[in-house]
Design a protein around this motif. Sequence first.
Motif, PDB file in Angstrom:
ATOM      1  N   ARG A   8       0.598  -1.564  -0.045  1.00 39.58           N
ATOM      2  CA  ARG A   8      -0.254   0.392   0.066  1.00 39.58           C
ATOM      3  C   ARG A   8       0.850   1.116  -0.063  1.00 39.58           C
ATOM      4  O   ARG A   8       0.242   2.009  -0.684  1.00 39.58           O
ATOM      5  CB  ARG A   8      -1.134   0.274   1.213  1.00 39.58           C
ATOM      6  CG  ARG A   8      -2.033  -1.061   1.280  1.00 39.58           C
ATOM      7  CD  ARG A   8      -2.351  -0.931   2.505  1.00 39.58           C
ATOM      8  NE  ARG A   8      -3.796  -1.443   2.367  1.00 39.58           N
ATOM      9  CZ  ARG A   8      -3.654  -2.262   3.604  1.00 39.58           C
ATOM     10  NH1 ARG A   8      -2.957  -2.053   4.808  1.00 39.58           N
ATOM     11  NH2 ARG A   8      -4.697  -3.650   4.068  1.00 39.58           N
ATOM     12  N   SER A   9       1.904   1.415   1.245  1.00 39.06           N
ATOM     13  CA  SER A   9       2.335   2.125   0.626  1.00 39.06           C
ATOM     14  C   SER A   9       3.946   2.083   0.613  1.00 39.06           C
ATOM     15  O   SER A   9       4.982   3.690   0.837  1.00 39.06           O
ATOM     16  CB  SER A   9       2.537   2.793   2.685  1.00 39.06           C
ATOM     17  OG  SER A   9       1.302   2.717   3.120  1.00 39.06           O
ATOM     18  N   ALA A  10       4.528   1.127  -0.688  1.00 41.28           N
ATOM     19  CA  ALA A  10       6.196   1.094  -0.223  1.00 41.28           C
ATOM     20  C   ALA A  10       6.439   2.515  -1.610  1.00 41.28           C
ATOM     21  O   ALA A  10       5.897   2.782  -2.363  1.00 41.28           O
ATOM     22  CB  ALA A  10       6.228  -0.319  -0.928  1.00 41.28           C
ATOM     23  N   PRO A  11       7.516   3.249  -1.387  1.00 40.16           N
ATOM     24  CA  PRO A  11       8.642   4.033  -2.403  1.00 40.16           C
ATOM     25  C   PRO A  11       8.825   3.740  -3.364  1.00 40.16           C
ATOM     26  O   PRO A  11       9.474   4.313  -4.192  1.00 40.16           O
ATOM     27  CB  PRO A  11       9.507   5.310  -0.524  1.00 40.16           C
ATOM     28  CG  PRO A  11       9.714   3.398  -0.402  1.00 40.16           C
ATOM     29  CD  PRO A  11       8.185   3.172  -0.035  1.00 40.16           C
ATOM     30  N   CYS A  12       8.939   2.375  -3.562  1.00 44.85           N
ATOM     31  CA  CYS A  12       9.773   1.572  -4.354  1.00 44.85           C
ATOM     32  C   CYS A  12       8.700   0.517  -5.059  1.00 44.85           C
ATOM     33  O   CYS A  12       7.872  -0.033  -4.374  1.00 44.85           O
ATOM     34  CB  CYS A  12      11.354   1.595  -3.778  1.00 44.85           C
ATOM     35  SG  CYS A  12      10.914   0.095  -3.076  1.00 44.85           S
ATOM     36  N   PRO A  13       8.904  -0.218  -6.387  1.00 41.86           N
ATOM     37  CA  PRO A  13       8.478  -1.779  -6.333  1.00 41.86           C
ATOM     38  C   PRO A  13       9.007  -2.486  -4.886  1.00 41.86           C
ATOM     39  O   PRO A  13       9.669  -2.269  -4.837  1.00 41.86           O
ATOM     40  CB  PRO A  13       9.393  -2.013  -7.521  1.00 41.86           C
ATOM     41  CG  PRO A  13      10.064  -0.427  -8.240  1.00 41.86           C
ATOM     42  CD  PRO A  13      10.104   0.004  -6.978  1.00 41.86           C
ATOM     43  N   VAL A  14       7.514  -3.153  -5.078  1.00 40.09           N
ATOM     44  CA  VAL A  14       7.563  -3.895  -4.357  1.00 40.09           C
ATOM     45  C   VAL A  14       8.115  -5.729  -5.120  1.00 40.09           C
ATOM     46  O   VAL A  14       7.196  -5.787  -5.968  1.00 40.09           O
ATOM     47  CB  VAL A  14       6.593  -4.572  -3.191  1.00 40.09           C
ATOM     48  CG1 VAL A  14       6.481  -4.911  -2.474  1.00 40.09           C
ATOM     49  CG2 VAL A  14       6.991  -2.785  -2.613  1.00 40.09           C
ATOM     50  N   LEU A  15       8.646  -6.838  -4.768  1.00 38.00           N
ATOM     51  CA  LEU A  15       8.820  -8.132  -5.235  1.00 38.00           C
ATOM     52  C   LEU A  15       8.464  -8.644  -4.454  1.00 38.00           C
ATOM     53  O   LEU A  15       8.889  -8.931  -3.223  1.00 38.00           O
ATOM     54  CB  LEU A  15      10.039  -8.585  -5.599  1.00 38.00           C
ATOM     55  CG  LEU A  15      10.290 -10.023  -6.374  1.00 38.00           C
ATOM     56  CD1 LEU A  15      10.340  -9.746  -7.934  1.00 38.00           C
ATOM     57  CD2 LEU A  15      12.108  -9.956  -6.911  1.00 38.00           C
ATOM     58  N   SER A  16       7.814  -9.665  -4.836  1.00 36.67           N
ATOM     59  CA  SER A  16       6.696 -11.439  -3.393  1.00 36.67           C
ATOM     60  C   SER A  16       7.138 -12.114  -4.315  1.00 36.67           C
ATOM     61  O   SER A  16       6.846 -12.766  -5.508  1.00 36.67           O
ATOM     62  CB  SER A  16       5.132 -10.378  -3.641  1.00 36.67           C
ATOM     63  OG  SER A  16       5.059 -12.343  -3.382  1.00 36.67           O
ATOM     64  N   VAL A  17       8.021 -12.585  -3.941  1.00 38.64           N
ATOM     65  CA  VAL A  17       8.703 -13.459  -4.327  1.00 38.64           C
ATOM     66  C   VAL A  17       8.218 -15.367  -3.683  1.00 38.64           C
ATOM     67  O   VAL A  17       7.702 -15.304  -2.501  1.00 38.64           O
ATOM     68  CB  VAL A  17      10.453 -14.217  -4.173  1.00 38.64           C
ATOM     69  CG1 VAL A  17      11.305 -15.798  -4.536  1.00 38.64           C
ATOM     70  CG2 VAL A  17      11.334 -13.071  -5.114  1.00 38.64           C
ATOM     71  N   SER A  18       7.559 -16.370  -4.684  1.00 40.19           N
ATOM     72  CA  SER A  18       7.233 -17.605  -4.474  1.00 40.19           C
ATOM     73  C   SER A  18       7.829 -18.575  -4.818  1.00 40.19           C
ATOM     74  O   SER A  18       7.304 -19.606  -4.368  1.00 40.19           O
ATOM     75  CB  SER A  18       6.003 -17.913  -4.936  1.00 40.19           C
ATOM     76  OG  SER A  18       6.040 -17.131  -6.165  1.00 40.19           O
ATOM     77  N   HIS A  19       9.050 -17.934  -6.001  1.00 46.92           N
ATOM     78  CA  HIS A  19       9.738 -19.574  -6.629  1.00 46.92           C
ATOM     79  C   HIS A  19      11.358 -19.337  -6.288  1.00 46.92           C
ATOM     80  O   HIS A  19      11.179 -18.539  -6.234  1.00 46.92           O
ATOM     81  CB  HIS A  19       9.107 -19.402  -8.232  1.00 46.92           C
ATOM     82  CG  HIS A  19       7.465 -20.237  -8.649  1.00 46.92           C
ATOM     83  ND1 HIS A  19       6.764 -19.170  -7.856  1.00 46.92           N
ATOM     84  CD2 HIS A  19       7.198 -20.853  -9.438  1.00 46.92           C
ATOM     85  CE1 HIS A  19       5.547 -18.692  -8.935  1.00 46.92           C
ATOM     86  NE2 HIS A  19       5.656 -20.685  -9.140  1.00 46.92           N
TER      87      HIS A  19
END
Length: 281
Positions: A126-137
């Motif tokens: 919601r509030s990150a100042p940069c891209p967020v990477l969600s890793v599942s692999h």
Amino acid sequence: MSQTLLFASDLSAENRAAFARAIRLAVESGARLDVIHVLDPYLPRRVLHDLEEAVVEDIRATLVDIREDYALPEPQCLIQTMAGAPYAEIIREAHERDADMIILGAHRKRGQPDLVAGTTLARVLRSAPCPVLSVSHLATQEWQDILVPVDFSLTSRHTLRETLKRFPGARLTLLHAWDIPGERELGSDSDYARWRDREVERLRTQLERETEQLMSELDDVPELELVLEQGEPLEVLMTRLRRQPPDLLALGSRGQLGRHSQITERLLAEPHCDIMLCRAW
């Protein structure tokens, strides 16, 4: 200007894939990797002191194990702990360190979109100042094929620009879902069909023009494919992910997660690939 990648570790086994990807990205980009762990602020001070040392040692040991497993060199790395609410501390640290990307493990409650909104991952998004990477692999998987859903919004253009900038050597598929009014009622009418085909071609031309304009701003231009599919955007995207999952999905977000972001919630609860989420401010 040097890059800083911020990885938030929760010390769990499920977090290992995200840690490995963070190390690999830092090595490949020459960025500094800042690894943080957020402690419970309500623990007694003496317990916190002992726990801080144990956490740092555990992270260092995991770092060595992952580097050996993946045969990776050691990146420039900083390991720190702090106490507080995990999502708030992650966001604050990202601001203070001027992070280029936040890397987190995937949401664990898979298949349960209604539980996503309150998670640390969702709150950071919601509030990150940069891209967020969600890793599942696993990090052994190369990011060669990247899927980018596109429309004509500022968020979409920002996400495509971030993807082109960060992954110039990848193959990009730009996916646009279209749903022209009258299809159900007039789909079999020949005049309507000709009008619909002209509108779809107009959409394609406009998307190609905007993409070319973005690519002209960059030195390295990746391989691109533009795909137009008819249907509701969420279902078009989920069908594509199930049928032909990419290595990475680059997604733009405009709404507050849990209110106006049904697509994001669904994707986090049902991750078919790693996800990079970008917000346009």
